[in-house]
Design a protein around this motif. Structure first.
Motif, PDB file in Angstrom:
ATOM      1  N   LEU A   1       0.829  -1.211   0.000  1.00 31.96           N
ATOM      2  CA  LEU A   1       0.000   0.000   0.000  1.00 31.96           C
ATOM      3  C   LEU A   1       0.861   1.258   0.000  1.00 31.96           C
ATOM      4  O   LEU A   1       0.513   2.244  -0.638  1.00 31.96           O
ATOM      5  CB  LEU A   1      -0.930   0.010   1.218  1.00 31.96           C
ATOM      6  CG  LEU A   1      -2.114  -0.944   1.152  1.00 31.96           C
ATOM      7  CD1 LEU A   1      -2.837  -0.962   2.496  1.00 31.96           C
ATOM      8  CD2 LEU A   1      -3.064  -0.540   0.045  1.00 31.96           C
ATOM      9  N   ALA A   2       1.963   1.218   0.752  1.00 32.37           N
ATOM     10  CA  ALA A   2       2.860   2.372   0.836  1.00 32.37           C
ATOM     11  C   ALA A   2       4.293   1.862   0.922  1.00 32.37           C
ATOM     12  O   ALA A   2       4.815   1.628   2.013  1.00 32.37           O
ATOM     13  CB  ALA A   2       2.525   3.230   2.050  1.00 32.37           C
ATOM     14  N   PRO A   3       4.919   1.652  -0.240  1.00 31.66           N
ATOM     15  CA  PRO A   3       6.301   1.167  -0.218  1.00 31.66           C
ATOM     16  C   PRO A   3       7.219   2.159   0.484  1.00 31.66           C
ATOM     17  O   PRO A   3       7.007   3.364   0.430  1.00 31.66           O
ATOM     18  CB  PRO A   3       6.669   1.048  -1.695  1.00 31.66           C
ATOM     19  CG  PRO A   3       5.389   1.115  -2.436  1.00 31.66           C
ATOM     20  CD  PRO A   3       4.420   1.841  -1.570  1.00 31.66           C
ATOM     21  N   GLU A   4       8.214   1.612   1.121  1.00 26.65           N
ATOM     22  CA  GLU A   4       9.176   2.466   1.811  1.00 26.65           C
ATOM     23  C   GLU A   4      10.217   2.938   0.819  1.00 26.65           C
ATOM     24  O   GLU A   4      10.628   2.209  -0.078  1.00 26.65           O
ATOM     25  CB  GLU A   4       9.820   1.703   2.960  1.00 26.65           C
ATOM     26  CG  GLU A   4       8.812   1.368   4.024  1.00 26.65           C
ATOM     27  CD  GLU A   4       9.427   0.613   5.178  1.00 26.65           C
ATOM     28  OE1 GLU A   4      10.533   0.081   5.038  1.00 26.65           O
ATOM     29  OE2 GLU A   4       8.773   0.558   6.215  1.00 26.65           O
ATOM     30  N   ALA A   5      10.644   4.167   0.990  1.00 28.17           N
ATOM     31  CA  ALA A   5      11.634   4.757   0.093  1.00 28.17           C
ATOM     32  C   ALA A   5      12.992   4.128   0.368  1.00 28.17           C
ATOM     33  O   ALA A   5      13.410   3.998   1.513  1.00 28.17           O
ATOM     34  CB  ALA A   5      11.700   6.263   0.295  1.00 28.17           C
ATOM     35  N   GLN A   6      13.663   3.753  -0.715  1.00 32.62           N
ATOM     36  CA  GLN A   6      15.005   3.208  -0.599  1.00 32.62           C
ATOM     37  C   GLN A   6      15.995   4.357  -0.521  1.00 32.62           C
ATOM     38  O   GLN A   6      15.810   5.396  -1.144  1.00 32.62           O
ATOM     39  CB  GLN A   6      15.336   2.339  -1.819  1.00 32.62           C
ATOM     40  CG  GLN A   6      14.460   1.129  -1.954  1.00 32.62           C
ATOM     41  CD  GLN A   6      14.822   0.062  -0.952  1.00 32.62           C
ATOM     42  OE1 GLN A   6      15.952   0.008  -0.484  1.00 32.62           O
ATOM     43  NE2 GLN A   6      13.865  -0.764  -0.595  1.00 32.62           N
ATOM     44  N   ASP A   7      17.039   4.162   0.229  1.00 32.56           N
ATOM     45  CA  ASP A   7      18.084   5.182   0.295  1.00 32.56           C
ATOM     46  C   ASP A   7      18.929   5.051  -0.960  1.00 32.56           C
ATOM     47  O   ASP A   7      19.766   4.163  -1.079  1.00 32.56           O
ATOM     48  CB  ASP A   7      18.927   4.975   1.550  1.00 32.56           C
ATOM     49  CG  ASP A   7      19.916   6.105   1.751  1.00 32.56           C
ATOM     50  OD1 ASP A   7      19.712   7.169   1.140  1.00 32.56           O
ATOM     51  OD2 ASP A   7      20.882   5.919   2.513  1.00 32.56           O
ATOM     52  N   THR A   8      18.692   5.933  -1.904  1.00 36.46           N
ATOM     53  CA  THR A   8      19.365   5.849  -3.198  1.00 36.46           C
ATOM     54  C   THR A   8      20.474   6.874  -3.340  1.00 36.46           C
ATOM     55  O   THR A   8      20.881   7.183  -4.448  1.00 36.46           O
ATOM     56  CB  THR A   8      18.341   6.033  -4.334  1.00 36.46           C
ATOM     57  OG1 THR A   8      17.710   7.300  -4.163  1.00 36.46           O
ATOM     58  CG2 THR A   8      17.330   4.914  -4.359  1.00 36.46           C
ATOM     59  N   ALA A   9      20.971   7.399  -2.256  1.00 34.80           N
ATOM     60  CA  ALA A   9      22.033   8.399  -2.336  1.00 34.80           C
ATOM     61  C   ALA A   9      23.296   7.801  -2.953  1.00 34.80           C
ATOM     62  O   ALA A   9      23.991   8.458  -3.726  1.00 34.80           O
ATOM     63  CB  ALA A   9      22.339   8.961  -0.959  1.00 34.80           C
ATOM     64  N   ASP A  10      23.596   6.555  -2.630  1.00 35.87           N
ATOM     65  CA  ASP A  10      24.785   5.927  -3.188  1.00 35.87           C
ATOM     66  C   ASP A  10      24.574   5.525  -4.640  1.00 35.87           C
ATOM     67  O   ASP A  10      25.508   5.486  -5.420  1.00 35.87           O
ATOM     68  CB  ASP A  10      25.166   4.692  -2.370  1.00 35.87           C
ATOM     69  CG  ASP A  10      25.582   5.067  -0.963  1.00 35.87           C
ATOM     70  OD1 ASP A  10      26.089   6.194  -0.779  1.00 35.87           O
ATOM     71  OD2 ASP A  10      25.392   4.240  -0.053  1.00 35.87           O
ATOM     72  N   ASP A  11      23.343   5.218  -5.011  1.00 37.09           N
ATOM     73  CA  ASP A  11      23.062   4.777  -6.360  1.00 37.09           C
ATOM     74  C   ASP A  11      23.068   5.932  -7.354  1.00 37.09           C
ATOM     75  O   ASP A  11      23.283   5.724  -8.537  1.00 37.09           O
ATOM     76  CB  ASP A  11      21.699   4.073  -6.424  1.00 37.09           C
ATOM     77  CG  ASP A  11      21.688   2.805  -5.594  1.00 37.09           C
ATOM     78  OD1 ASP A  11      22.781   2.280  -5.311  1.00 37.09           O
ATOM     79  OD2 ASP A  11      20.586   2.349  -5.230  1.00 37.09           O
ATOM     80  N   THR A  12      22.784   7.131  -6.888  1.00 36.23           N
ATOM     81  CA  THR A  12      22.702   8.272  -7.799  1.00 36.23           C
ATOM     82  C   THR A  12      24.076   8.718  -8.263  1.00 36.23           C
ATOM     83  O   THR A  12      24.194   9.335  -9.312  1.00 36.23           O
ATOM     84  CB  THR A  12      21.976   9.447  -7.132  1.00 36.23           C
ATOM     85  OG1 THR A  12      22.658   9.800  -5.943  1.00 36.23           O
ATOM     86  CG2 THR A  12      20.535   9.095  -6.859  1.00 36.23           C
ATOM     87  N   LYS A  13      25.074   8.450  -7.500  1.00 38.14           N
ATOM     88  CA  LYS A  13      26.427   8.814  -7.915  1.00 38.14           C
ATOM     89  C   LYS A  13      26.878   7.806  -8.964  1.00 38.14           C
ATOM     90  O   LYS A  13      26.937   6.616  -8.716  1.00 38.14           O
ATOM     91  CB  LYS A  13      27.386   8.764  -6.732  1.00 38.14           C
ATOM     92  CG  LYS A  13      27.042   9.739  -5.636  1.00 38.14           C
ATOM     93  CD  LYS A  13      28.007   9.562  -4.484  1.00 38.14           C
ATOM     94  CE  LYS A  13      27.598  10.407  -3.309  1.00 38.14           C
ATOM     95  NZ  LYS A  13      28.422  10.160  -2.140  1.00 38.14           N
ATOM     96  N   ASP A  14      27.141   8.315 -10.123  1.00 35.53           N
ATOM     97  CA  ASP A  14      27.594   7.432 -11.201  1.00 35.53           C
ATOM     98  C   ASP A  14      29.114   7.471 -11.233  1.00 35.53           C
ATOM     99  O   ASP A  14      29.712   8.123 -12.081  1.00 35.53           O
ATOM    100  CB  ASP A  14      26.979   7.876 -12.520  1.00 35.53           C
ATOM    101  CG  ASP A  14      27.162   6.828 -13.599  1.00 35.53           C
ATOM    102  OD1 ASP A  14      27.484   5.672 -13.246  1.00 35.53           O
ATOM    103  OD2 ASP A  14      26.989   7.169 -14.775  1.00 35.53           O
ATOM    104  N   VAL A  15      29.695   6.790 -10.311  1.00 35.17           N
ATOM    105  CA  VAL A  15      31.143   6.773 -10.199  1.00 35.17           C
ATOM    106  C   VAL A  15      31.629   5.433 -10.726  1.00 35.17           C
ATOM    107  O   VAL A  15      31.164   4.377 -10.316  1.00 35.17           O
ATOM    108  CB  VAL A  15      31.588   6.954  -8.730  1.00 35.17           C
ATOM    109  CG1 VAL A  15      33.091   6.835  -8.625  1.00 35.17           C
ATOM    110  CG2 VAL A  15      31.104   8.272  -8.208  1.00 35.17           C
TER     111      VAL A  15
END
Length: 186
Positions: free
Chosen positions: A155-169
């Motif tokens: 019903l309400a998925p929890e937000a994943q911590d995507t701070a590490d995924d957004t960095k395209d290193v």
């Protein structure tokens, strides 16, 4: 003289059996009283509950009171009873059931009757998820709580911590192996 020790041992054994029978007779009487109180809660409106039902310290009776209040739509009072019962004896069966029923009550209030449309109350849904997780910490084998937690998460998925995924290193690794040229690894 030889019979005296035998008679004393027989008398002591008889006394122990009589005490055990008395103890279990009192327990049976209390259980019968609790069962009568629970039956009265289910059959009568709240105004007609007896004084013994209102003042009962028996967890089963308190749980039945909370269930009856929740069915009657008095969620605030039911929630207080569920919460108190779950905090007094969290590892007991009544405590686990109270915590599970409290989470179910929050989920029903948050999701609405159909549980298909939008969530009516996101904070209540988050509280329900927390209660289900608490039930699963106490009793990891509770499949009903697992299913309801999954339902709440859908019903309400929890937000994943995507701070590490957004960095395209892109990391480069140089590996030196004898007899081979160094290559980039992905």
């Amino acid at each position: 003289m030889k019979r005296l020790p035998i008679h004393l041992m027989f008398g002591a054994a008889t006394l122990c059996c009589a005490l055990a029978a008395g103890y279990y007779a009192v327990r049976v009487q209390r259980i019968a009283q609790s069962n009568g109180d629970v039956a009265a809660i289910g059959a009568q409106p709240r105004e007609q509950w007896s004084k013994s039902v209102h003042d009962s310290n028996d967890p089963a009776v308190q749980l039945a009171q909370a269930v009856a209040l929740a069915r009657a739509g008095q969620h605030a009072e039911a929630g207080k009873l569920y919460y108190d019962l779950s905090r007094v004896a969290p590892s007991s069966e009544a405590g686990r059931l109270a915590l599970y029923d409290l989470a179910n009550m929050y989920l029903r209030e948050a999701a609405g009757d159909d549980a298909q449309g939008p969530v009516r109350s996101a904070p209540m849904l988050e509280t329900a998820k927390a209660r289900y997780r608490e039930v699963l910490r106490i009793d990891p084998g509770n499949w009903d709580a697992r299913y309801n937690l999954e339902r709440a998460l859908r019903l309400a998925p929890e937000a994943q911590d995507t701070a590490d995924d957004t960095k395209d290193v892109k990391e480069q690794h140089n590996i030196n192996v004898r007899g081979a040229a160094p290559e980039e690894l992905p």
